[in-house]
Scaffold this active site. Structure first.
Site, PDB file in Angstrom:
ATOM      1  N   LYS A 167       0.803  -1.232   0.000  1.00  0.00           N
ATOM      2  CA  LYS A 167       0.000   0.000   0.000  1.00  0.00           C
ATOM      3  C   LYS A 167       0.835   1.280   0.000  1.00  0.00           C
ATOM      4  CE  LYS A 167      -4.548  -1.359   1.548  1.00  0.00           C
ATOM      5  NZ  LYS A 167      -4.390  -2.789   1.942  1.00  0.00           N
ATOM      6  N   GLU A 195     -10.408   7.248   4.076  1.00  0.00           N
ATOM      7  CA  GLU A 195     -11.110   6.297   4.931  1.00  0.00           C
ATOM      8  C   GLU A 195     -10.177   5.111   5.149  1.00  0.00           C
ATOM      9  OE1 GLU A 195     -11.292   6.427   1.722  1.00  0.00           O
ATOM     10  OE2 GLU A 195     -10.839   4.344   1.231  1.00  0.00           O
ATOM     11  N   SER A 243       1.626  -9.695  -1.001  1.00  0.00           N
ATOM     12  CA  SER A 243       1.326  -8.266  -0.849  1.00  0.00           C
ATOM     13  C   SER A 243       1.691  -7.680   0.502  1.00  0.00           C
ATOM     14  CB  SER A 243      -0.157  -8.023  -1.138  1.00  0.00           C
ATOM     15  OG  SER A 243      -0.968  -8.842  -0.322  1.00  0.00           O
TER      16      SER A 243
HETATM   17  C1  LIG Z   1      -5.216  -3.881   1.616  1.00  0.00           C
HETATM   18  C2  LIG Z   1      -4.470  -5.099   1.337  1.00  0.00           C
HETATM   19  C3  LIG Z   1      -4.815  -5.939   0.256  1.00  0.00           C
HETATM   20  C4  LIG Z   1      -6.026  -5.710  -0.627  1.00  0.00           C
HETATM   21  O1  LIG Z   1      -5.999  -4.573  -1.393  1.00  0.00           O
HETATM   22  P1  LIG Z   1      -5.815  -4.580  -2.972  1.00  0.00           P
HETATM   23  O2  LIG Z   1      -6.136  -3.197  -3.358  1.00  0.00           O
HETATM   24  O3  LIG Z   1      -6.760  -5.596  -3.545  1.00  0.00           O
HETATM   25  O4  LIG Z   1      -4.414  -4.948  -3.243  1.00  0.00           O
HETATM   26  C5  LIG Z   1      -4.027  -7.044  -0.010  1.00  0.00           C
HETATM   27  N1  LIG Z   1      -2.958  -7.345   0.754  1.00  0.00           N
HETATM   28  C6  LIG Z   1      -2.593  -6.579   1.817  1.00  0.00           C
HETATM   29  C7  LIG Z   1      -1.407  -6.977   2.608  1.00  0.00           C
HETATM   30  C8  LIG Z   1      -3.342  -5.443   2.138  1.00  0.00           C
HETATM   31  O5  LIG Z   1      -2.979  -4.681   3.185  1.00  0.00           O
END
Ligand SMILES: *Cc1c(COP(=O)(O)O)cnc(C)c1O
Length: 400
Positions: A92, A114, A380
């Protein structure tokens, strides 16, 4: 890159999805953001500063790692793009730093957003601290009670957390509250959306800011193996980490793109958040997308073990890619996700976020269908935020 250049069109449409449906008082402000992104966002000054931040503050490039033990266990080759090692522990920050940099170039002094589980709020508060900006985060009272560590983090980082006490007191109301607060402050503040969702130009901007993930990963994978992977895969909530990964491979037709969404506890409405599998075209928060709706046509209640994935809508570009057949979407359950969470922790020494565990779970399943294939998975985020919840409810996963 031909695909990325052609979509969205100038009105922010990916086929039938996207657009900008705004209250009249916000139209000029979104025009300002659009213009700023087209002009400032592509200037050498902006791009050089972003490059510096990515390298020296965020710690990019993040590595690609061959998960050798997991690969051996499942009988296929799994590579992980390590966004869990990005500063603040997830992908993010890639778009938050860039949104904040754009705000700075636009002369804004404040960021408003938000947050649901608090991940976007923490990343934006981090960016605000870096740039010396004010930061106002709207969060439902229910989420504030559930996600206390992230509330503490935002406050430590200097953000103001505004509790939202109306309606369901969760993410949807937090969006409404943040928009209300933004309208009278729009001259000095930027509304910084947390995924490839919302009115144009956010789905475009956030995709472009996240595309660093896919471009890095493509180059790193080529350097490691001399080839492209058979598959790339990532979890889909709003869709930013997956669009970031896919962006690097859109012109490689031979690389199969896989988005993984949460099937939660089951297939009934309210038990999952599988927008691609069960959604229909609709509108939410100022844009058109595939959407889970209840019988009255309102956004449906959704569930996932990963709070970052439980949104009844999804990015317009994913909605387009799904209907155009350019990306395969799969849904995995909470149980399969937990299994992947434990496996990756034990076999590789990497504790993944529950969101990211969805993508790993898909890779583990797919290995059975296509033994020996190569898969590049976007990890992610890291799982530190999830360990108390997992251990309190499901234990440490020790073999029985
Ligand atoms: C917020 C989040 C997501 C989901 O958000 P996307 O916009 O679909 O990428 C995925 N993995 C992590 C670690 C997150 O914090």
């Amino acid at each position: 890159m031909s695909y990325l250049k052609n979509l969205p069109n100038k009105d922010g449409y990916f086929g039938d999805f996207g657009g900008a449906f705004l209250p009249p008082e916000l139209v000029p402000h979104f025009e300002e953001i659009n213009k700023a992104y087209r002009e400032l966002g592509r200037s050498a000054d902006f791009l050089n500063e972003l490059k510096y931040i990515r390298k020296h503050y965020q710690g990019r490039p993040t590595p690609v790692y061959y998960a050798h033990n997991l690969s051996k266990e499942v009988g296929a080759h799994i590579y992980l793009k390590r966004e869990d090692l990005n500063h603040s522990g997830a992908h993010k920050l890639n778009h938050c730093m860039a949104e904040a940099l754009l705000a700075k170039h636009m002369g804004k002094t404040k960021l408003i957003a938000e947050t649901g589980a608090g991940q976007h709020g923490v990343a934006l508060a981090t960016a605000a601290a870096y740039f010396g900006m004010e930061c106002e985060i709207h969060m439902g009272e229910i989420d504030i009670a559930k996600e206390a560590p992230n509330v503490t983090r935002m406050k430590l980082l200097g953000a103001t957390v505004v509790p939202v006490g109306f309606g369901g007191r969760s993410l949807k109301e937090a969006v409404d509250s943040a928009f209300q607060s933004y309208v009278p402050q729009a001259d000095t503040a930027l509304f910084a959306i947390g995924s490839v969702v919302g009115p144009h130009p956010f789905p475009l901007m956030v995709r472009d800011f996240q595309s660093v993930v896919g471009f890095e990963a493509r180059e790193q994978y080529l350097e490691m193996t001399g080839e492209l992977p058979d598959h790339v895969g990532a979890c889909v909530g709003g869709g930013s980490n997956s669009m970031g990964l896919f962006a690097g491979f859109m012109d490689d037709e031979q690389v199969v793109k896989n988005g993984v969404e949460p099937l939660g506890r089951g297939t009934k409405l309210g038990e999952h958040s599988a927008t691609m599998t069960y959604g229909k075209p609709g509108m939410i928060h100022g844009f058109k997308c595939l959407l889970l709706e209840d019988e009255e046509g309102n956004p449906a209640p959704v569930h996932s073990i990963a709070s970052g994935l439980d949104y009844p809508g999804v990015g317009p570009e994913h909605s387009f890619l799904k209907t155009a057949g350019k990306v395969n979407y799969h849904a995995v359950t909470d149980g399969e996700t937990l299994d992947a969470f434990y496996k990756l922790s034990r076999l590789e020494g990497i504790i993944p976020a529950l969101e990211s565990s969805h993508a790993v779970a898909w890779a583990m399943k797919h290995a059975k269908e296509q033994p020996g294939c190569t898969m590049l998975i976007n990890l992610s985020g890291r799982g530190d935020k999830d360990i108390d919840y997992v251990v309190d409810n499901f234990g440490t996963g020790e073999p029985k």
